[in-house]
Design a protein around this motif. Structure first.
Motif, PDB file in Angstrom:
ATOM      1  N   ASN A 182       0.817  -1.209   0.000  1.00 45.68           N
ATOM      2  CA  ASN A 182       0.000   0.000   0.000  1.00 45.68           C
ATOM      3  C   ASN A 182       0.851   1.259   0.000  1.00 45.68           C
ATOM      4  O   ASN A 182       0.451   2.276  -0.597  1.00 45.68           O
ATOM      5  CB  ASN A 182      -0.960  -0.015   1.189  1.00 45.68           C
ATOM      6  CG  ASN A 182      -2.162  -0.909   0.937  1.00 45.68           C
ATOM      7  OD1 ASN A 182      -2.907  -0.715  -0.020  1.00 45.68           O
ATOM      8  ND2 ASN A 182      -2.339  -1.918   1.774  1.00 45.68           N
ATOM      9  N   VAL A 186     -21.405  -1.131   2.978  1.00 42.12           N
ATOM     10  CA  VAL A 186     -20.604  -2.309   2.644  1.00 42.12           C
ATOM     11  C   VAL A 186     -21.514  -3.508   2.396  1.00 42.12           C
ATOM     12  O   VAL A 186     -21.552  -4.056   1.296  1.00 42.12           O
ATOM     13  CB  VAL A 186     -19.573  -2.604   3.754  1.00 42.12           C
ATOM     14  CG1 VAL A 186     -18.737  -3.834   3.388  1.00 42.12           C
ATOM     15  CG2 VAL A 186     -18.656  -1.388   3.956  1.00 42.12           C
ATOM     16  N   LYS A 200     -19.237   1.512  -3.529  1.00 43.15           N
ATOM     17  CA  LYS A 200     -18.558   1.861  -4.773  1.00 43.15           C
ATOM     18  C   LYS A 200     -19.267   2.970  -5.537  1.00 43.15           C
ATOM     19  O   LYS A 200     -18.675   3.583  -6.434  1.00 43.15           O
ATOM     20  CB  LYS A 200     -18.406   0.616  -5.644  1.00 43.15           C
ATOM     21  CG  LYS A 200     -17.475  -0.426  -5.031  1.00 43.15           C
ATOM     22  CD  LYS A 200     -17.467  -1.720  -5.820  1.00 43.15           C
ATOM     23  CE  LYS A 200     -16.647  -2.791  -5.137  1.00 43.15           C
ATOM     24  NZ  LYS A 200     -16.708  -4.099  -5.837  1.00 43.15           N
ATOM     25  N   THR A 214     -12.650  -5.216  11.379  1.00 47.38           N
ATOM     26  CA  THR A 214     -13.696  -5.275  10.352  1.00 47.38           C
ATOM     27  C   THR A 214     -13.602  -4.112   9.386  1.00 47.38           C
ATOM     28  O   THR A 214     -13.664  -4.287   8.159  1.00 47.38           O
ATOM     29  CB  THR A 214     -15.085  -5.297  11.010  1.00 47.38           C
ATOM     30  OG1 THR A 214     -15.210  -6.466  11.815  1.00 47.38           O
ATOM     31  CG2 THR A 214     -16.181  -5.273   9.955  1.00 47.38           C
ATOM     32  N   ARG A 227     -10.477  -4.147   7.158  1.00 43.50           N
ATOM     33  CA  ARG A 227     -10.616  -5.115   6.061  1.00 43.50           C
ATOM     34  C   ARG A 227     -11.500  -4.565   4.950  1.00 43.50           C
ATOM     35  O   ARG A 227     -11.212  -4.749   3.761  1.00 43.50           O
ATOM     36  CB  ARG A 227     -11.182  -6.436   6.591  1.00 43.50           C
ATOM     37  CG  ARG A 227     -10.208  -7.247   7.433  1.00 43.50           C
ATOM     38  CD  ARG A 227     -10.674  -8.692   7.564  1.00 43.50           C
ATOM     39  NE  ARG A 227     -12.009  -8.799   8.130  1.00 43.50           N
ATOM     40  CZ  ARG A 227     -12.263  -8.908   9.431  1.00 43.50           C
ATOM     41  NH1 ARG A 227     -11.258  -8.922  10.304  1.00 43.50           N
ATOM     42  NH2 ARG A 227     -13.500  -9.026   9.866  1.00 43.50           N
ATOM     43  N   ALA A 228     -12.582  -3.893   5.330  1.00 47.18           N
ATOM     44  CA  ALA A 228     -13.462  -3.303   4.314  1.00 47.18           C
ATOM     45  C   ALA A 228     -12.729  -2.230   3.520  1.00 47.18           C
ATOM     46  O   ALA A 228     -12.896  -2.125   2.291  1.00 47.18           O
ATOM     47  CB  ALA A 228     -14.706  -2.710   4.982  1.00 47.18           C
ATOM     48  N   ALA A 275      -9.474  -2.142   3.014  1.00 42.78           N
ATOM     49  CA  ALA A 275      -8.508  -2.843   2.167  1.00 42.78           C
ATOM     50  C   ALA A 275      -9.193  -3.458   0.948  1.00 42.78           C
ATOM     51  O   ALA A 275      -8.651  -3.428  -0.171  1.00 42.78           O
ATOM     52  CB  ALA A 275      -7.783  -3.909   2.979  1.00 42.78           C
ATOM     53  N   ASP A 276     -10.372  -4.027   1.139  1.00 34.67           N
ATOM     54  CA  ASP A 276     -11.117  -4.601   0.014  1.00 34.67           C
ATOM     55  C   ASP A 276     -11.468  -3.511  -1.006  1.00 34.67           C
ATOM     56  O   ASP A 276     -11.347  -3.720  -2.223  1.00 34.67           O
ATOM     57  CB  ASP A 276     -12.390  -5.283   0.506  1.00 34.67           C
ATOM     58  CG  ASP A 276     -12.124  -6.579   1.259  1.00 34.67           C
ATOM     59  OD1 ASP A 276     -10.985  -7.102   1.166  1.00 34.67           O
ATOM     60  OD2 ASP A 276     -13.042  -7.059   1.955  1.00 34.67           O
ATOM     61  N   TYR A 277     -11.921  -2.367  -0.505  1.00 39.14           N
ATOM     62  CA  TYR A 277     -12.263  -1.255  -1.389  1.00 39.14           C
ATOM     63  C   TYR A 277     -11.024  -0.769  -2.136  1.00 39.14           C
ATOM     64  O   TYR A 277     -11.063  -0.539  -3.353  1.00 39.14           O
ATOM     65  CB  TYR A 277     -12.876  -0.116  -0.570  1.00 39.14           C
ATOM     66  CG  TYR A 277     -13.195   1.124  -1.368  1.00 39.14           C
ATOM     67  CD1 TYR A 277     -14.280   1.160  -2.226  1.00 39.14           C
ATOM     68  CD2 TYR A 277     -12.411   2.265  -1.239  1.00 39.14           C
ATOM     69  CE1 TYR A 277     -14.579   2.308  -2.960  1.00 39.14           C
ATOM     70  CE2 TYR A 277     -12.696   3.411  -1.963  1.00 39.14           C
ATOM     71  CZ  TYR A 277     -13.785   3.432  -2.821  1.00 39.14           C
ATOM     72  OH  TYR A 277     -14.071   4.572  -3.538  1.00 39.14           O
ATOM     73  N   GLY A 320      -8.366  -2.457  -2.861  1.00 36.12           N
ATOM     74  CA  GLY A 320      -8.005  -3.452  -3.863  1.00 36.12           C
ATOM     75  C   GLY A 320      -8.851  -3.329  -5.115  1.00 36.12           C
ATOM     76  O   GLY A 320      -8.341  -3.473  -6.244  1.00 36.12           O
ATOM     77  N   TRP A 321     -10.140  -3.070  -4.930  1.00 39.92           N
ATOM     78  CA  TRP A 321     -11.022  -2.872  -6.081  1.00 39.92           C
ATOM     79  C   TRP A 321     -10.597  -1.645  -6.884  1.00 39.92           C
ATOM     80  O   TRP A 321     -10.549  -1.679  -8.125  1.00 39.92           O
ATOM     81  CB  TRP A 321     -12.472  -2.717  -5.612  1.00 39.92           C
ATOM     82  CG  TRP A 321     -13.394  -2.276  -6.702  1.00 39.92           C
ATOM     83  CD1 TRP A 321     -13.929  -3.043  -7.694  1.00 39.92           C
ATOM     84  CD2 TRP A 321     -13.873  -0.941  -6.925  1.00 39.92           C
ATOM     85  NE1 TRP A 321     -14.711  -2.278  -8.519  1.00 39.92           N
ATOM     86  CE2 TRP A 321     -14.712  -0.987  -8.075  1.00 39.92           C
ATOM     87  CE3 TRP A 321     -13.706   0.270  -6.261  1.00 39.92           C
ATOM     88  CZ2 TRP A 321     -15.350   0.148  -8.572  1.00 39.92           C
ATOM     89  CZ3 TRP A 321     -14.331   1.403  -6.763  1.00 39.92           C
ATOM     90  CH2 TRP A 321     -15.141   1.333  -7.904  1.00 39.92           C
TER      91      TRP A 321
END
Length: 399
Positions: free
Chosen positions: A47, A310, A316, A341, A344-345, A347-349, A351-352
């Motif tokens: 990152n 989420v 998005k 939690t 992680r959300a 990080a997921d965003y 990554g997208w």
């Protein structure tokens, strides 16, 4: 009117610098992947690399060449665009450089450059209340200034506080206190108005709205200043802004609407940043008062917002520059309440964004269909990557 308006901590905390895996600013072609990428990279170093790569593209495609240090509003520049961006996008580039400086010591140069550019918006004379502040557009010799927005100034004030907490910059603290004086001057004092009170969104004559985004960041700034200085007036004002917003703009399900006009009509859109900042305000109120009621409120708002954005699949569709503020405040909550939690959300965003919304050739992000990238989008994306590279011990300095 400005563009980009979609409106239809612990004092003295130190940021641990991540020495491994940091990358200095360079062209996107020169930083196609992290050095040593044949080895497994930690999420933090990945990152940190993504943050510096994203900021490098901001500098390359939005930077100006006249020595001002200012940025263009969008890329590609369109016919009729102003020579420079409005203040809010510039302030978010400022925040991005500050966020990256926590994981890359080499970013002090970029931070100093954008800090100087920020001052091209400072109006020492002030607007309608006679209190100095940042205009929405650059002042002479680069431009003619613009309407003054309270939320624009609050974001800069919060950036200045973060700068002070991380780098002990006393000039930054002094500026944050000046900004809070401006915010106080924006309070609605007319008892004949519907829902009297609240900080106005702007001094511009075309709007007399009082917004979640002009009141909750004001409360957050006041609480940070109270933590740092111990001056009771900051806490009292923060509570005034907080109480008014809760009374008039919090929905029955706990989320926050956008604004109320002088006639009492409420614009009920839920924007992600309008949920994030109240979470942070409640965390800071808990720290200031030791009243666990505030921490419980922060957790309830966070749970409701997580469910809405989420779990509900709406994240998005929110502007990335709203989501960066949303997630930072969630991490501030987790710095006190624990858990992972929300990290992680985030990080997921992120990554997208990296895999789907980013052009690997230019390093620019694209969230719409126009083909253009806004400076504020690029800056907010860099912020998200940078903060994901921070150690948890640095999260208390977030807003």
């Amino acid at each position: 009117m400005r563009s980009h308006r979609l409106k239809l901590a612990v004092t003295g905390a130190l940021v641990t610098v991540l020495a491994a895996g940091t990358v200095s600013a360079a062209s996107p072609d020169a930083i196609a992947r992290p050095a040593g990428s044949g080895r497994a990279q930690s999420p933090a170093s990945t990152n940190a690399f993504r943050a510096t790569a994203t900021y490098a593209s901001l500098e390359r495609y939005f930077g100006t060449t006249d020595g001002s240090g200012l940025f263009h509003e969008q890329y590609p520049v369109a016919a009729g665009d102003n020579p420079y961006s409005y203040e809010w996008p510039l302030s978010q580039a400022h925040v991005a450089a500050l966020d990256i400086s926590a994981v890359d010591p080499g970013y002090q140069e970029q931070l100093a450059a954008v800090d100087r550019a920020q001052e091209h918006y400072w109006n020492p004379v002030g607007g309608t209340t006679g209190v100095p502040g940042y205009d929405s557009y650059v002042i002479a010799p680069y431009g003619a200034g613009g309407d003054l927005f309270y939320d624009d100034n609050e974001w800069v004030g919060l950036e200045k506080v973060q700068d002070y907490l991380q780098h002990h910059d006393r000039a930054a603290l002094a500026r944050a206190e000046q900004i809070f004086t401006l915010v106080r001057s924006g309070w609605d004092t007319d008892p004949s108005h519907a829902d009297p009170g609240g900080v106005f969104w702007t001094q511009a004559p075309w709007s007399q709205d009082r917004n979640t985004v002009s009141n909750m960041p004001a409360a957050e700034l006041g609480l940070r200043l109270y933590q740092i200085t111990g001056k009771r007036a900051y806490l009292d004002d923060a509570r005034r802004f907080y109480d008014w917003t809760n009374a008039h703009l919090q929905s029955p399900d706990g989320l926050y609407w956008d604004h109320v006009n002088l006639g009492g009509d409420i614009e009920k859109t839920f924007w992600s940043y309008n949920q994030g900042v109240p979470i942070g305000v409640n965390v800071l109120l808990y720290q200031a008062t030791h009243d666990r009621t505030y921490l419980a409120r922060a957790e309830r708002i966070a749970e409701a917002a997580y469910s809405y954005y989420v779990t509900g699949g709406r994240l998005k569709s929110q502007p990335v520059y709203f989501n960066s503020i949303f997630f930072k405040n969630l991490l501030l909550l987790q710095s006190v309440a624990g858990g992972s939690t929300y990290q992680r959300a985030m990080a997921d965003y992120a990554g997208w964004v990296w895999t789907t919304a980013r052009d690997a050739r230019t390093g620019l992000v694209h969230f719409g269909t126009s083909g253009a990238t806004q400076a504020i989008e690029q800056a907010a994306t860099a912020q998200i990557f940078a903060v994901l590279a921070w150690p948890r011990s640095a999260w208390p300095t977030l807003y």
